[in-house]
Design a protein around this motif. Structure first.
Motif, PDB file in Angstrom:
ATOM      1  N   LEU A  21       0.801  -1.222   0.000  1.00  0.00           N
ATOM      2  CA  LEU A  21       0.000   0.000   0.000  1.00  0.00           C
ATOM      3  C   LEU A  21       0.835   1.274   0.000  1.00  0.00           C
ATOM      4  O   LEU A  21       0.286   2.359  -0.114  1.00  0.00           O
ATOM      5  CB  LEU A  21      -0.932   0.011   1.213  1.00  0.00           C
ATOM      6  N   GLU A  22       2.156   1.156   0.124  1.00  0.00           N
ATOM      7  CA  GLU A  22       2.991   2.358   0.164  1.00  0.00           C
ATOM      8  C   GLU A  22       2.826   3.251  -1.065  1.00  0.00           C
ATOM      9  O   GLU A  22       2.651   4.454  -0.920  1.00  0.00           O
ATOM     10  CB  GLU A  22       4.465   1.989   0.343  1.00  0.00           C
ATOM     11  N   PRO A  23       2.848   2.717  -2.292  1.00  0.00           N
ATOM     12  CA  PRO A  23       2.659   3.618  -3.441  1.00  0.00           C
ATOM     13  C   PRO A  23       1.287   4.286  -3.433  1.00  0.00           C
ATOM     14  O   PRO A  23       1.173   5.472  -3.749  1.00  0.00           O
ATOM     15  CB  PRO A  23       2.811   2.695  -4.654  1.00  0.00           C
ATOM     16  N   ALA A  24       0.253   3.555  -3.072  1.00  0.00           N
ATOM     17  CA  ALA A  24      -1.089   4.142  -3.021  1.00  0.00           C
ATOM     18  C   ALA A  24      -1.168   5.204  -1.933  1.00  0.00           C
ATOM     19  O   ALA A  24      -1.799   6.244  -2.112  1.00  0.00           O
ATOM     20  CB  ALA A  24      -2.128   3.055  -2.785  1.00  0.00           C
ATOM     21  N   ALA A  25      -0.523   4.962  -0.799  1.00  0.00           N
ATOM     22  CA  ALA A  25      -0.526   5.944   0.288  1.00  0.00           C
ATOM     23  C   ALA A  25       0.202   7.212  -0.144  1.00  0.00           C
ATOM     24  O   ALA A  25      -0.225   8.318   0.192  1.00  0.00           O
ATOM     25  CB  ALA A  25       0.125   5.352   1.539  1.00  0.00           C
ATOM     26  N   ARG A  26       1.286   7.060  -0.894  1.00  0.00           N
ATOM     27  CA  ARG A  26       1.978   8.244  -1.396  1.00  0.00           C
ATOM     28  C   ARG A  26       1.081   9.027  -2.338  1.00  0.00           C
ATOM     29  O   ARG A  26       1.086  10.252  -2.334  1.00  0.00           O
ATOM     30  CB  ARG A  26       3.268   7.841  -2.129  1.00  0.00           C
ATOM     31  N   LEU A  27       0.299   8.322  -3.151  1.00  0.00           N
ATOM     32  CA  LEU A  27      -0.619   9.016  -4.051  1.00  0.00           C
ATOM     33  C   LEU A  27      -1.701   9.749  -3.272  1.00  0.00           C
ATOM     34  O   LEU A  27      -2.063  10.874  -3.592  1.00  0.00           O
ATOM     35  CB  LEU A  27      -1.281   8.028  -5.012  1.00  0.00           C
ATOM     36  N   ARG A  75       5.784  14.452 -10.387  1.00  0.00           N
ATOM     37  CA  ARG A  75       4.807  15.201 -11.169  1.00  0.00           C
ATOM     38  C   ARG A  75       3.684  14.298 -11.694  1.00  0.00           C
ATOM     39  O   ARG A  75       2.517  14.669 -11.654  1.00  0.00           O
ATOM     40  CB  ARG A  75       5.503  15.895 -12.327  1.00  0.00           C
ATOM     41  N   ASP A  76       4.030  13.104 -12.181  1.00  0.00           N
ATOM     42  CA  ASP A  76       3.017  12.200 -12.722  1.00  0.00           C
ATOM     43  C   ASP A  76       2.060  11.707 -11.641  1.00  0.00           C
ATOM     44  O   ASP A  76       0.860  11.603 -11.869  1.00  0.00           O
ATOM     45  CB  ASP A  76       3.677  10.995 -13.409  1.00  0.00           C
ATOM     46  N   MET A  99      -0.276  14.484 -10.759  1.00  0.00           N
ATOM     47  CA  MET A  99      -1.281  14.659 -11.816  1.00  0.00           C
ATOM     48  C   MET A  99      -2.346  13.570 -11.720  1.00  0.00           C
ATOM     49  O   MET A  99      -3.532  13.837 -11.929  1.00  0.00           O
ATOM     50  CB  MET A  99      -0.617  14.641 -13.193  1.00  0.00           C
ATOM     51  N   ALA A 100      -1.950  12.335 -11.395  1.00  0.00           N
ATOM     52  CA  ALA A 100      -2.934  11.264 -11.223  1.00  0.00           C
ATOM     53  C   ALA A 100      -3.866  11.576 -10.065  1.00  0.00           C
ATOM     54  O   ALA A 100      -5.087  11.357 -10.153  1.00  0.00           O
ATOM     55  CB  ALA A 100      -2.230   9.928 -10.999  1.00  0.00           C
ATOM     56  N   GLN A 101      -3.320  12.117  -8.969  1.00  0.00           N
ATOM     57  CA  GLN A 101      -4.154  12.476  -7.837  1.00  0.00           C
ATOM     58  C   GLN A 101      -5.100  13.622  -8.200  1.00  0.00           C
ATOM     59  O   GLN A 101      -6.278  13.600  -7.853  1.00  0.00           O
ATOM     60  CB  GLN A 101      -3.293  12.874  -6.642  1.00  0.00           C
ATOM     61  N   PHE A 102      -4.610  14.589  -8.947  1.00  0.00           N
ATOM     62  CA  PHE A 102      -5.453  15.698  -9.372  1.00  0.00           C
ATOM     63  C   PHE A 102      -6.586  15.211 -10.266  1.00  0.00           C
ATOM     64  O   PHE A 102      -7.740  15.600 -10.095  1.00  0.00           O
ATOM     65  CB  PHE A 102      -4.598  16.734 -10.115  1.00  0.00           C
ATOM     66  N   ARG A 103      -6.271  14.344 -11.216  1.00  0.00           N
ATOM     67  CA  ARG A 103      -7.308  13.828 -12.117  1.00  0.00           C
ATOM     68  C   ARG A 103      -8.351  13.018 -11.357  1.00  0.00           C
ATOM     69  O   ARG A 103      -9.550  13.111 -11.642  1.00  0.00           O
ATOM     70  CB  ARG A 103      -6.676  12.975 -13.203  1.00  0.00           C
ATOM     71  N   ALA A 104      -7.905  12.203 -10.408  1.00  0.00           N
ATOM     72  CA  ALA A 104      -8.852  11.409  -9.624  1.00  0.00           C
ATOM     73  C   ALA A 104      -9.746  12.308  -8.777  1.00  0.00           C
ATOM     74  O   ALA A 104     -10.951  12.062  -8.661  1.00  0.00           O
ATOM     75  CB  ALA A 104      -8.097  10.420  -8.730  1.00  0.00           C
ATOM     76  N   SER A 108      -3.419   5.965 -11.935  1.00  0.00           N
ATOM     77  CA  SER A 108      -2.093   5.513 -11.501  1.00  0.00           C
ATOM     78  C   SER A 108      -1.622   4.300 -12.299  1.00  0.00           C
ATOM     79  O   SER A 108      -0.442   4.026 -12.356  1.00  0.00           O
ATOM     80  CB  SER A 108      -2.081   5.210 -10.011  1.00  0.00           C
ATOM     81  N   ARG A 109      -2.541   3.569 -12.918  1.00  0.00           N
ATOM     82  CA  ARG A 109      -2.139   2.448 -13.784  1.00  0.00           C
ATOM     83  C   ARG A 109      -1.337   2.951 -14.956  1.00  0.00           C
ATOM     84  O   ARG A 109      -0.425   2.295 -15.421  1.00  0.00           O
ATOM     85  CB  ARG A 109      -3.362   1.698 -14.280  1.00  0.00           C
TER      86      ARG A 109
END
Length: 134
Positions: free
Chosen positions: A56-62, A70-71, A74-79, A128-129
């Motif tokens: 879950l570490e990558p998801a928690a960072r998101l 930056r990417d 941007m994924a968090q902003f889009r979601a 994030s995919r």
């Protein structure tokens, strides 16, 4: 060196599972079922907790935005934008149905809360995919 953390995770999983088996067998052989089950559950629980935390570490960072490049930002902003648009659409449909069919609004409040959460998680997962494919 990306194989090293994976190897460490597998080693910890093997060791905690082995410890759980040893505790269970030792407790059962001495006739102490309670210690056998609680001890084995403790070690298995620790192994599962560690495995879930690492995954879950990558998801928690998101979600938190900490240490996000930056990417990922941007994924968090889009979601977040997708969740907001979904919430507005659900609320609009709820208001229209309430005005036309006299549906109780409590159902739509709960439905909107669940819908926004589901849209955010789905959007975060989907956007994030695209990061992993790069």
């Amino acid at each position: 060196m990306p194989a090293r953390p994976r190897l460490q995770d597998r080693l910890l999983t093997i060791l905690t599972t082995l410890a759980a088996v040893v505790i269970f067998v030792a407790g059962m052989s001495r006739g102490n079922t309670r210690v056998a089950v609680i001890g084995a559950a403790f070690f298995l629980g620790y192994g599962v907790l560690h495995a879930v935390t690492r995954r879950l570490e990558p998801a928690a960072r998101l979600l938190t935005g900490s240490e996000a490049d930056r990417d990922e930002a941007m994924a968090q902003f889009r979601a977040t934008r997708l969740a907001g648009q979904g919430a507005l659409l659900i609320a609009l449909v709820g208001v229209i149905l309430d005005l036309t069919l006299q549906w109780p609004p409590g159902l739509w409040v709960a439905g909107t809360a669940l819908g926004v959460l589901a849209i955010f998680v789905g959007g975060l997962w989907g956007f994030s995919r695209g990061l992993r494919a790069r």
